[in-house]
Design a protein around this motif. Structure first.
Motif, short mmCIF file in Angstrom:
data_model
loop_
_atom_site.label_atom_id
_atom_site.label_comp_id
_atom_site.label_asym_id
_atom_site.label_seq_id
_atom_site.Cartn_x
_atom_site.Cartn_y
_atom_site.Cartn_z
N ARG A 1 10.58 18.29 -86.99
CA ARG A 1 11.40 18.04 -88.19
C ARG A 1 10.93 16.75 -88.84
O ARG A 1 10.55 15.80 -88.17
CB ARG A 1 12.87 17.92 -87.73
CG ARG A 1 13.90 17.83 -88.81
CD ARG A 1 15.30 17.93 -88.18
NE ARG A 1 15.59 16.83 -87.27
CZ ARG A 1 16.14 15.66 -87.64
NH1 ARG A 1 16.43 15.45 -88.90
NH2 ARG A 1 16.40 14.73 -86.74
N GLU B 1 17.58 8.57 -86.57
CA GLU B 1 17.91 9.87 -87.17
C GLU B 1 17.64 11.05 -86.23
O GLU B 1 17.94 12.18 -86.57
CB GLU B 1 17.11 10.07 -88.45
CG GLU B 1 17.47 9.10 -89.55
CD GLU B 1 16.56 9.22 -90.77
OE1 GLU B 1 15.53 9.93 -90.71
OE2 GLU B 1 16.86 8.58 -91.77
N THR C 1 18.15 13.76 -83.45
CA THR C 1 19.34 14.41 -82.90
C THR C 1 19.42 14.09 -81.41
O THR C 1 18.44 13.64 -80.80
CB THR C 1 19.26 15.94 -83.07
OG1 THR C 1 18.17 16.43 -82.27
CG2 THR C 1 19.09 16.34 -84.54
N GLU D 1 19.47 16.21 -79.05
CA GLU D 1 18.52 17.10 -78.39
C GLU D 1 17.09 16.56 -78.51
O GLU D 1 16.33 16.57 -77.54
CB GLU D 1 18.63 18.51 -78.98
CG GLU D 1 17.87 19.56 -78.21
CD GLU D 1 18.10 20.97 -78.76
OE1 GLU D 1 18.63 21.13 -79.88
OE2 GLU D 1 17.71 21.92 -78.07
N GLU D 2 16.72 16.10 -79.70
CA GLU D 2 15.38 15.54 -79.90
C GLU D 2 15.18 14.29 -79.04
O GLU D 2 14.16 14.15 -78.36
CB GLU D 2 15.15 15.18 -81.37
CG GLU D 2 14.98 16.37 -82.28
CD GLU D 2 15.10 16.05 -83.74
OE1 GLU D 2 14.55 16.83 -84.56
OE2 GLU D 2 15.76 15.05 -84.12
#
Length: 156
Positions: free
Chosen positions: A54, A61, A63, A65-66
């Motif tokens: 992404r 910024e 997420t 999960e990231e």
């Protein structure tokens, strides 16, 4: 790419993932959230880039999960670079500016050995600056060869 917006227009990191720009060595590893590719900069054969799929400009910024996948992935990629290149050290650093403005974040995973330190007379950021200034790019054949070995290690 998970999400493409106007902000990603002209983004080299996005263009490389989307096949809009030549990617030396091809994709080395892809998870649903992260891409691992050979660095297109002058940091030597075997230097990889770990970047979110992404378009993201700031670590804050990411997420949950990231960010949860990032640490284990950086360790895994660093271990592969160590196995393939046998460096003295593997640098892992964040790069995120393009043309003087925040750009798509990417972590550079760079094998560094005595030959690099001796040639450029520097370590750490000074070594990377010296390498960048010298413009020493690995050949396409070197990049293809090392990416093949890195892929084998990362896909075991």
């Amino acid at each position: 790419m998970a999400e493409e917006s106007d902000a990603s227009e002209g983004c080299l990191a996005c263009d490389l993932m989307l096949g809009k720009a030549p990617l030396p060595g091809g994709s080395v590893l892809r998870t649903g959230l992260w891409a691992v590719e050979h660095c297109v900069g002058p940091f030597g054969a075997g230097t990889l880039v770990v970047k979110p799929v992404r378009h993201v400009l700031h670590v804050a910024e990411l997420t949950a999960e990231e960010s949860g996948e990032l640490g284990p992935l950086l360790r895994r990629v660093s271990a592969a670079v160590t196995e393939v290149s046998a460096p003295e050290q593997v640098y892992v650093c964040l790069w995120s500016h393009a043309g003087g403005v925040p750009g798509h974040i990417h972590f550079v995973v760079q094998p560094v050995g005595k030959a690099d330190r001796t040639r450029f007379g520097a370590v750490g950021p000074a070594l990377q600056a010296a390498m960048g200034g010298a413009g020493c790019f690995a050949s396409a054949a070197e990049v293809d060869e090392v990416c093949g070995r890195l892929r084998e290690v990362l896909h075991r």
